[in-house]
Design an enzyme around this catalytic site. Structure first.
Site, mmCIF file in Angstrom:
data_model
loop_
_atom_site.group_PDB
_atom_site.id
_atom_site.type_symbol
_atom_site.label_atom_id
_atom_site.label_comp_id
_atom_site.label_asym_id
_atom_site.label_seq_id
_atom_site.Cartn_x
_atom_site.Cartn_y
_atom_site.Cartn_z
ATOM 1 N N GLY A 90 0.977 -1.066 -0.020
ATOM 2 C CA GLY A 90 -0.013 -0.039 0.110
ATOM 3 C C GLY A 90 0.720 1.430 -0.045
ATOM 4 O O GLY A 90 1.832 1.233 -0.712
ATOM 5 N N HIS A 159 8.647 -3.238 -6.890
ATOM 6 C CA HIS A 159 8.201 -2.876 -8.371
ATOM 7 C C HIS A 159 9.277 -2.505 -9.186
ATOM 8 O O HIS A 159 8.961 -1.556 -10.113
ATOM 9 C CB HIS A 159 6.986 -1.933 -8.115
ATOM 10 C CG HIS A 159 5.796 -2.569 -7.284
ATOM 11 N ND1 HIS A 159 4.934 -3.503 -7.571
ATOM 12 C CD2 HIS A 159 5.492 -1.978 -6.003
ATOM 13 C CE1 HIS A 159 4.069 -3.510 -6.702
ATOM 14 N NE2 HIS A 159 4.457 -2.801 -5.710
ATOM 15 N N GLU A 194 9.075 -7.249 -9.937
ATOM 16 C CA GLU A 194 7.957 -8.011 -9.650
ATOM 17 C C GLU A 194 7.944 -9.458 -9.943
ATOM 18 O O GLU A 194 7.982 -9.680 -11.167
ATOM 19 C CB GLU A 194 6.508 -7.396 -10.386
ATOM 20 C CG GLU A 194 6.373 -5.784 -9.939
ATOM 21 C CD GLU A 194 5.024 -5.167 -10.468
ATOM 22 O OE1 GLU A 194 4.523 -5.900 -11.697
ATOM 23 O OE2 GLU A 194 4.701 -4.172 -10.168
#
Lengths: 235, 235
Positions: A90, A159, A194
Site C-alpha cells: 500500500g 516494483h 515484480e
C-alpha cells in the site's frame, strides 16, 4: 536467526492476490496456525477490516488463519506474541507513520530478529531496509522519521523496472531517482522486480524468483544480479 | 497581484531545456533584466553551479541574465530584491528541505504575493501548491514539513499521465496514488500533463498549452479540463 521473505509485489499481473507466493508461504509459515497481519499501508485507501478480510481469504488456501493487528487492544503485545507476521503493501508513508504512532517499530524489529517468520510485500518489504527513502509512493502523510527496521543492511526499491527507452515521458526513471538518493545517502539499494523476493535465513540473503535484480551503489555503475544469487555480500 | 507561470515540465521530449516555454517567458519576464534562479532541486544530483549555468544558457536566448541564489550571501535578501524568480525541477523533497533550511519559504511566498513574476517547472511548480504531498519524487532527504507556498488553493501533480491500461506492471497508477492522498487530505489535486502550464494573474488561473488537465477531488469522479479553461473555481 532472522527468517524473512521480502517480496517486490503481492500480486502478479493476471494472477490472484498472493497466488504466486502461496507454495512458498506454506513452507515459510509451516509451524504457524495464525498469522498476525499488519494492514496499515491500506492500498487504494481500503479499510483495515477490508484489507484483513482479503488477506484472510488468500491465506485460507494454505489453511492459515489471519488476524489483523487493529483487532488487538495492545499492538505491542500482539507483535510479541505472534507466531508469524505479514505486512501487506500500500502506501509506505502511511505504513511507517502508523508503525511509529502505535509504537511498534522497535518491538517489530526485535521480534523479527528473534526468528519469528515474516512476510513483507511491497511497502511491507520496504520497511525491512535501513530507511523508507527509496519508496515509490506519494507522501500522503508526514511520518515522524524515514528510518525503518534495518533488518537488511541496504534499502529496497520494490516494483523495480528498468527505464523504458521508448518512452517520451520526461519524468525521472527509477534509476535517476536512485542516483539522486545516492547524492545524500551512502547505503546500497536493491531494485527488486515484480515476481522476485528475498529469502533471509539468519544472515544469508538469497534472491528468489526467475528474474534478475539490480544493485545500485553510490558512485558505481549498477550491476544486474542473477536469480538464486547469494546477496550477503551487499553492505 | 500574483504573476505566476507553473509548468508541468521544463523540457518536452525531443526538444531543448525550456525551449517550448521561451516565447512565453519573454513576455512573462518583460520588465526584468536578471532572474533569480533557485537550483536547490538538483535534477540528477547536478551541482547548484552546473544547474545555474545550464539555465543561464537557456535564458540567454531571450536576453535574460540568470543568477543562482547560492551566489548570494543572504538568500532572504536575494528573494526580496529579485526582479523575477525561477525555481527549476529536480527532487521536491530536496527543494523543500533547502527552502526551509535557508529560511526562504515565507519570504518567497510574500515576494510572490506582491506580484514579482515567477516561473516554476516540475518541482518548482509543486511548491506553489498547499503541500508537496502529491509529488512523484523519492524521499531522499527528510524535510521539516511537507507544507509549501500555498499560492494556489490546491495541489499539483506534475508530469501527470493517465494510467497505461496495457501495462502489466502492478505498481500504483498516478490516479490510485492521488486517491490514496484523498483518504487523508481534503484539497483538490490538478494533474498537469507535460506541455501544460498554469498562468496565474492576480486570482485568475488559466490552463495553458494544448492538452487537457485532470482534476481530482475527494469523493468525486476525476474530471478532464480543456486547455484554455479558467480554473479559478477550484478550491
Amino acid at each position: 536467526m532472522k527468517n524473512l521473505l521480502l517480496a517486490s509485489t503481492s500480486t502478479l499481473h493476471g494472477s490472484d492476490y498472493l497466488e504466486y507466493l502461496l507454495p512458498e508461504l506454506k513452507q515459510h509459515f509451516t509451524n504457524c496456525k495464525t498469522i498476525l497481519f499488519i494492514p496499515y499501508a491500506r492500498p487504494n485507501g481500503i479499510s483495515h477490516e477490508e484489507y484483513t478480510e482479503k488477506t484472510a481469504l488468500a491465506f485460507a488456501k494454505i489453511k492459515l488463519t489471519i488476524r489483523g493487528i487493529h483487532e488487538y487492544e495492545n499492538p505491542v503485545e500482539a507483535i510479541q506474541n505472534a507466531e508469524g507476521i505479514f505486512t501487506g503493501g500500500g502506501n509506505t508513508f502511511l505504513l511507517v507513520n502508523e508503525l511509529y504512532r502505535n509504537k511498534i517499530m522497535i518491538p517489530l524489529k526485535e521480534t523479527l530478529e528473534k526468528g519469528i517468520p515474516y512476510l513483507g510485500t511491497s511497502a511491507g518489504s520496504n520497511i525491512s531496509g535501513l530507511s523508507m527513502q527509496t519508496t515509490n509512493d506519494m507522501p500522503i502523510v508526514y511520518p515522524p522519521s524515514f528510518q525503518t527496521l534495518g533488518l537488511i543492511p541496504f534499502n529496497l526499491n520494490v516494483h523495480f523496472q528498468d527505464a523504458d527507452t521508448q518512452s517520451k515521458h520526461m519524468g525521472e526513471s527509477r534509476e535517476t531517482r536512485i542516483n539522486e538518493f545516492h547524492q545524500f545517502n551512502n547505503f546500497p539499494v536493491l531494485g527488486l522486480k515484480e515476481g522476485s523476493w528475498l529469502e533471509i535465513k539468519a544472515n544469508k540473503i538469497v534472491l528468489k524468483g526467475n528474474l534478475s535484480a539490480k544493485l545500485f551503489r553510490k558512485n558505481a555503475t549498477p550491476i544486474d544480479i542473477a536469480a538464486e544469487s547469494e546477496l550477503s555480500f551487499i553492505q
